[in-house]
Design an enzyme around this catalytic site. Sequence first.
Site, mmCIF file in Angstrom:
data_model
loop_
_atom_site.group_PDB
_atom_site.id
_atom_site.type_symbol
_atom_site.label_atom_id
_atom_site.label_comp_id
_atom_site.label_asym_id
_atom_site.label_seq_id
_atom_site.Cartn_x
_atom_site.Cartn_y
_atom_site.Cartn_z
ATOM 1 N N ASP A 39 40.668 -2.149 38.201
ATOM 2 C CA ASP A 39 41.947 -1.681 38.740
ATOM 3 C C ASP A 39 41.892 -0.179 38.977
ATOM 4 O O ASP A 39 42.454 0.607 38.209
ATOM 5 C CB ASP A 39 43.091 -2.060 37.782
ATOM 6 N N LYS A 61 36.448 -8.119 38.675
ATOM 7 C CA LYS A 61 37.537 -8.521 39.573
ATOM 8 C C LYS A 61 37.929 -7.336 40.455
ATOM 9 O O LYS A 61 38.176 -6.245 39.948
ATOM 10 C CB LYS A 61 38.740 -8.973 38.748
ATOM 11 N N ASP A 103 40.414 -10.849 44.089
ATOM 12 C CA ASP A 103 41.777 -11.231 43.702
ATOM 13 C C ASP A 103 42.774 -10.724 44.743
ATOM 14 O O ASP A 103 43.506 -9.769 44.503
ATOM 15 C CB ASP A 103 42.056 -10.622 42.310
ATOM 16 N N LYS A 113 44.905 -12.948 46.404
ATOM 17 C CA LYS A 113 46.058 -13.873 46.382
ATOM 18 C C LYS A 113 46.586 -14.158 47.780
ATOM 19 O O LYS A 113 47.752 -13.876 48.096
ATOM 20 C CB LYS A 113 47.189 -13.307 45.510
ATOM 21 N N PHE A 114 45.752 -14.782 48.605
ATOM 22 C CA PHE A 114 46.186 -15.065 49.982
ATOM 23 C C PHE A 114 47.383 -16.010 49.990
ATOM 24 O O PHE A 114 47.438 -16.980 49.226
ATOM 25 C CB PHE A 114 45.039 -15.697 50.780
ATOM 26 N N HIS A 115 48.335 -15.746 50.888
ATOM 27 C CA HIS A 115 49.545 -16.567 51.017
ATOM 28 C C HIS A 115 50.045 -16.378 52.444
ATOM 29 O O HIS A 115 50.635 -15.353 52.761
ATOM 30 C CB HIS A 115 50.597 -16.092 49.997
ATOM 31 N N ASP A 116 49.811 -17.389 53.298
ATOM 32 C CA ASP A 116 50.184 -17.265 54.712
ATOM 33 C C ASP A 116 50.135 -18.659 55.306
ATOM 34 O O ASP A 116 49.972 -19.635 54.566
ATOM 35 C CB ASP A 116 49.199 -16.297 55.407
ATOM 36 N N ILE A 117 50.235 -18.766 56.623
ATOM 37 C CA ILE A 117 50.116 -20.098 57.224
ATOM 38 C C ILE A 117 48.687 -20.601 57.006
ATOM 39 O O ILE A 117 47.751 -19.801 56.847
ATOM 40 C CB ILE A 117 50.502 -20.096 58.727
ATOM 41 N N PRO A 118 48.519 -21.938 56.944
ATOM 42 C CA PRO A 118 47.211 -22.495 56.578
ATOM 43 C C PRO A 118 46.042 -21.943 57.407
ATOM 44 O O PRO A 118 44.994 -21.586 56.859
ATOM 45 C CB PRO A 118 47.402 -24.003 56.815
ATOM 46 N N ASN A 119 46.233 -21.832 58.717
ATOM 47 C CA ASN A 119 45.133 -21.372 59.570
ATOM 48 C C ASN A 119 44.701 -19.951 59.219
ATOM 49 O O ASN A 119 43.500 -19.650 59.131
ATOM 50 C CB ASN A 119 45.593 -21.453 61.035
ATOM 51 N N THR A 120 45.666 -19.091 58.973
ATOM 52 C CA THR A 120 45.363 -17.687 58.646
ATOM 53 C C THR A 120 44.651 -17.590 57.297
ATOM 54 O O THR A 120 43.668 -16.843 57.148
ATOM 55 C CB THR A 120 46.676 -16.866 58.635
ATOM 56 N N THR A 158 53.482 -13.938 36.472
ATOM 57 C CA THR A 158 54.053 -13.745 35.123
ATOM 58 C C THR A 158 55.133 -12.673 35.114
ATOM 59 O O THR A 158 55.870 -12.531 34.143
ATOM 60 C CB THR A 158 52.954 -13.371 34.105
ATOM 61 N N ARG A 185 42.256 -2.817 31.078
ATOM 62 C CA ARG A 185 42.268 -1.548 30.342
ATOM 63 C C ARG A 185 41.540 -1.528 29.002
ATOM 64 O O ARG A 185 40.920 -0.500 28.689
ATOM 65 C CB ARG A 185 43.714 -1.071 30.206
HETATM 66 O O1 C5P Z 1 44.545 -3.975 32.000
HETATM 67 P P1 C5P Z 1 44.852 -5.423 31.812
HETATM 68 O O2 C5P Z 1 43.891 -6.136 30.873
HETATM 69 O O3 C5P Z 1 46.305 -5.684 31.457
HETATM 70 O O4 C5P Z 1 44.583 -6.039 33.256
HETATM 71 C C1 C5P Z 1 44.835 -7.386 33.565
HETATM 72 C C2 C5P Z 1 44.449 -7.691 34.976
HETATM 73 O O5 C5P Z 1 44.858 -9.037 35.257
HETATM 74 C C3 C5P Z 1 45.114 -6.822 36.040
HETATM 75 O O6 C5P Z 1 44.204 -6.724 37.144
HETATM 76 C C4 C5P Z 1 46.327 -7.612 36.430
HETATM 77 O O7 C5P Z 1 46.750 -7.360 37.744
HETATM 78 C C5 C5P Z 1 45.803 -9.042 36.320
HETATM 79 N N1 C5P Z 1 46.829 -10.056 36.112
HETATM 80 C C6 C5P Z 1 47.704 -10.019 35.042
HETATM 81 N N2 C5P Z 1 48.655 -10.983 34.915
HETATM 82 C C7 C5P Z 1 48.737 -11.974 35.792
HETATM 83 C C8 C5P Z 1 47.855 -12.045 36.862
HETATM 84 C C9 C5P Z 1 46.898 -11.047 36.989
HETATM 85 O O8 C5P Z 1 47.619 -9.120 34.213
HETATM 86 N N3 C5P Z 1 49.628 -12.920 35.631
#
Ligand code: C5P
Length: 233
Positions: A10, A32, A59, A61-68, A119, A210
């Site tokens: 990140d 990631k 990561d 997280k694609f979200h669009d019409i199926p073709n795209t 979440t 982190r």
């Molecule tokens: O630094 P930390 O361990 O909290 O990082 C968690 C990673 O997981 C981040 O890249 C965060 O965007 C991702 N993530 C999350 N909770 C989710 C989905 C993804 O913390 N529900």
Amino acid sequence: MTKKIIVALDFNAEDKALSLLDSLDAKQCRVKVGKELFTACGPQLITKIQDRGFDIFLDLKFHDIPNTVANAVRVAADMGVWMLNVHASGGREMMEKAREALEESGSERPLLIAVTVLTSLAEDDLRQIGIEVSTEEQVSRLAFLSHDAGLDGVVCSAAETRLLRAQLPAEFCLVTPGIRRAADASGDQKRVLGPAEAISNGSSYLVVGRPITQAESPSDALAEFNLAVASVS
Ligand code: C5P
């Protein structure tokens, strides 16, 4: 060893990501790349990370019409990433088309997983977007839909892992963020779980940011996470 720790890169710039990778061993973890780093650095960085031997979970997280989505997934697969994801709320057809796009990559295809309910969304937030069932029910529903659409797994919170593992086949991947050792600060994560507990509950892979990226010694921190995972694997 099966590499179960996925280190979340990140960062907002290439030098920060690469200098962290200089201190990690590609045999000990995967990484990631999310929206921030990818938006800042693009596909060139993907190649640089791969040249250092690391498998990449893209990561976006694609979200669009199926073709795209299918077209985006195809491009990501051509980059040779190890895992990528879509939003399950994009629907069955979107997930099926994404899965079909990967067939062209043969046996070396990336794993395709789905995000169920973010979440960050509480039940009040779900009501506002017209979802009247509990978070747990919605997570379960979308996890089943992802499985039925032929996906390889879902991202799930530590709190959801046990429930989903009981409902879905063993080979369906559960990828879990929010992992902390006892001494780690939880940061903005509301519900955290230790690495050994998460694996015992049925997680297949753990996403750790982190606690490793901000550690004084990232490689020592990674070694501790791997040790905890090995103690229950
Ligand atoms: O630094 P930390 O361990 O909290 O990082 C968690 C990673 O997981 C981040 O890249 C965060 O965007 C991702 N993530 C999350 N909770 C989710 C989905 C993804 O913390 N529900």
